[in-house]
Design an enzyme around this catalytic site. Structure first.
Site, PDB file in Angstrom:
ATOM      1  N   ARG A  88       3.923   1.079  -1.865  1.00 12.62           N
ATOM      2  CA  ARG A  88       3.941   1.341  -3.645  1.00 12.62           C
ATOM      3  C   ARG A  88       3.962   2.951  -3.680  1.00 12.62           C
ATOM      4  NH1 ARG A  88       1.665  -3.683  -6.121  1.00 12.62           N
ATOM      5  NH2 ARG A  88       1.325  -2.529  -8.021  1.00 12.62           N
ATOM      6  N   TYR A 123       6.382   5.049  -5.891  1.00  9.83           N
ATOM      7  CA  TYR A 123       6.147   4.961  -7.402  1.00  9.83           C
ATOM      8  C   TYR A 123       4.807   5.839  -7.604  1.00  9.83           C
ATOM      9  CZ  TYR A 123       5.733   2.768 -11.846  1.00  9.83           C
ATOM     10  OH  TYR A 123       5.719   2.558 -13.137  1.00  9.83           O
ATOM     11  N   GLU A 168       2.642   7.803  -6.028  1.00  7.97           N
ATOM     12  CA  GLU A 168       2.493   9.063  -5.542  1.00  7.97           C
ATOM     13  C   GLU A 168       3.972   9.952  -6.600  1.00  7.97           C
ATOM     14  OE1 GLU A 168       0.434  10.610  -4.423  1.00  7.97           O
ATOM     15  OE2 GLU A 168      -0.558   9.529  -2.731  1.00  7.97           O
ATOM     16  N   GLY A 169       4.775   9.357  -6.816  1.00  3.62           N
ATOM     17  CA  GLY A 169       5.928   9.867  -7.180  1.00  3.62           C
ATOM     18  C   GLY A 169       5.454  10.325  -9.030  1.00  3.62           C
ATOM     19  N   ARG A 181       8.026  -9.266 -12.149  1.00  7.61           N
ATOM     20  CA  ARG A 181       6.635  -9.141 -12.502  1.00  7.61           C
ATOM     21  C   ARG A 181       5.842 -10.439 -12.830  1.00  7.61           C
ATOM     22  NH1 ARG A 181       6.687  -3.564 -15.527  1.00  7.61           N
ATOM     23  NH2 ARG A 181       9.061  -4.198 -15.964  1.00  7.61           N
ATOM     24  N   SER A 213       6.729 -12.418 -16.212  1.00  6.78           N
ATOM     25  CA  SER A 213       8.338 -12.651 -16.393  1.00  6.78           C
ATOM     26  C   SER A 213       8.405 -13.853 -15.117  1.00  6.78           C
ATOM     27  CB  SER A 213       9.250 -11.570 -16.084  1.00  6.78           C
ATOM     28  OG  SER A 213       9.038 -10.678 -14.966  1.00  6.78           O
ATOM     29  N   THR A 254      -7.093  -8.769 -10.861  1.00  7.53           N
ATOM     30  CA  THR A 254      -7.300  -8.822 -12.208  1.00  7.53           C
ATOM     31  C   THR A 254      -5.999  -7.829 -12.691  1.00  7.53           C
ATOM     32  OG1 THR A 254      -9.024  -7.154 -12.471  1.00  7.53           O
ATOM     33  CG2 THR A 254      -9.498  -9.377 -12.359  1.00  7.53           C
ATOM     34  N   ARG A 255      -5.684  -7.828 -13.994  1.00  7.90           N
ATOM     35  CA  ARG A 255      -4.769  -6.981 -14.438  1.00  7.90           C
ATOM     36  C   ARG A 255      -5.002  -6.954 -16.037  1.00  7.90           C
ATOM     37  NH1 ARG A 255      -3.846  -5.821 -10.059  1.00  7.90           N
ATOM     38  NH2 ARG A 255      -1.817  -5.268  -8.973  1.00  7.90           N
ATOM     39  N   ARG A 272      -7.656  -3.927 -12.314  1.00  9.36           N
ATOM     40  CA  ARG A 272      -7.227  -3.000 -13.074  1.00  9.36           C
ATOM     41  C   ARG A 272      -7.604  -3.367 -14.636  1.00  9.36           C
ATOM     42  NH1 ARG A 272      -1.378  -2.226 -12.487  1.00  9.36           N
ATOM     43  NH2 ARG A 272      -1.707  -1.225 -10.479  1.00  9.36           N
TER      44      ARG A 272
END
Ligand code: NAD
Ligand code: UDP
Length: 313
Positions: A145, A148, A150-151, A189, A192, A213-214, A278
């Site tokens: 990941r 994304y 660190e970007g 995701r 979807s 969790t999200r 999160r």
């Protein structure tokens, strides 16, 4: 004297978030240049504006510099879904670093204010819960990941250095999971995937045991917050998301019980570095923008399901 409409550049404007932002700004009578390389975005999302005198569409990759005369830059270009940003991770890192560098250079040259679409992923797998902006995060710099995460972190750092060195007007939005119409059917995701599976009558895929969790924010609420933030004097970083925390199992069970077709749950392996919990602390957004999400998860899910149902019939 009549004020002339603001000239907006939206990078990633043909994508999920970007196209809703295009709609809002166009509906407010502003001018919009939508710039996209169509990696995950589509012309269909903004087709209804093509031909409008205040709208322009540019096929361009943000990793290449561009000269445009604008007042505001909404820099959203970057694939957001793990399957898409991991498809070519080197390109994802280039999009974040070079893309943001190019947009900051443009902002400096023309004196534009720039809002950067950062992410809750800058917190990685958080050890602090909920996550406040002052938390510096727990990101694996070499995992799948990290292109994304660190970007986005280096892009935030570039924004701050451009502000300190060149006094440009920045706004850093740390966006948490967002869902709604115009998510790609094959986005990979959670929302979807599960909605499309339930419409097809297929098993709902849960990665791991589903206890992670999200916190999911409906697209309309998120767009409200981006516009309030761009108009405010607060520079950020600022968390934008819905603090209602749900486990993946809670969400899957909700979709299962409201599914027209009978579906079951299917447990698959959890991806590497998948964050366990999160939830945004949105205290700053509430104080500085007078914003909090209004749309309940059940209602947003219903609207999104109807969108996918229409797409699939
Ligand atoms: P998306 O994939 O639907 O949209 C991204 C858009 O950027 C697409 O239209 C894509 O074609 C375009 N793009 C990608 N690379 C590009 C490049 N090199 N040059 C030009 N255009 C390019 O994703 P989204 O959900 O709309 O996300 C928009 C932004 O918000 C992203 O920066 C993402 O990191 C951020 N964000 C989204 C979420 C979310 O839950 N959707 C959460 C946090 C942050
Ligand atoms: N997830 C899942 N089944 C799916 C897709 C995702 O269980 O079909 C999980 C995923 O492992 C993660 C959560 O749902 O824990 C949210 O995933 P998503 O890709 O939507 O967002 P992100 O991981 O980027 O927050």
């Amino acid at each position: 004297m009549v004020e002339s409409p603001l000239r907006n550049l939206i990078t990633g404007g043909a994508g999920f978030l970007g196209s809703h932002l295009v709609d809002r700004l166009m509906e407010s009578g502003e001018k919009v240049i939508c710039l996209d390389n169509f990696f995950t975005g589509s012309k269909e999302n903004i087709a209804h504006w093509i031909g409008h005198p205040s709208f322009e569409l540019i096929n361009h990759d943000v990793t290449e510099p561009i000269k445009l005369d604008v007042d505001r830059i909404w820099h959203l270009a970057c694939p957001a879904s793990p399957i898409h940003y991991q498809f070519n991770p080197i390109k994802t890192a280039k999009t974040s670093f070079l893309g943001t560098y190019n947009m900051l250079g443009l902002a400096r040259r023309v004196g534009a204010r720039i809002l950067f679409a950062s992410t809750s992923e800058v917190y990685g797998n958080p050890e602090i819960h909920p996550q406040p902006e002052k938390y510096n995060g727990n990101v694996n710099p070499i995992g799948i990941r990290s292109c994304y995460d660190e970007g986005k972190r280096v892009a935030e750092s570039l924004c701050y250095d451009y502000m300190r060195m060149h006094k440009i007007e920045i706004r850093i939005a740390r966006i948490f999971n967002t869902y709604g119409p115009r998510m790609l059917l094959n986005d990979g995701r959670l929302i979807s995937n599960l909605l499309v599976q339930s419409i097809h009558g297929e098993d709902l895929t849960i990665y791991g045991n589903g206890n992670q969790t999200r916190s999911f924010c409906f697209i309309d609420d998120l767009i409200d917050s981006l516009i309030l933030f761009m108009d405010s004097s607060y520079k950020g970083p600022i968390n934008l998301g819905n603090p209602e925390e749900l486990s993946i199992l809670d969400i899957a069970n909700l979709i299962k019980t409201t599914s027209i077709k009978k579906v079951s749950l299917k447990f698959l392996q959890k991806p590497e570095d998948d964050p366990l919990r999160r939830k945004p602390d949105i205290g700053i957004a509430q104080r500085e923008l007078n914003w909090k999400p209004k749309i309940m998860f059940n209602d947003g899910l219903k609207i999104t399901r109807e969108y996918f149902q229409k797409k699939l019939t």
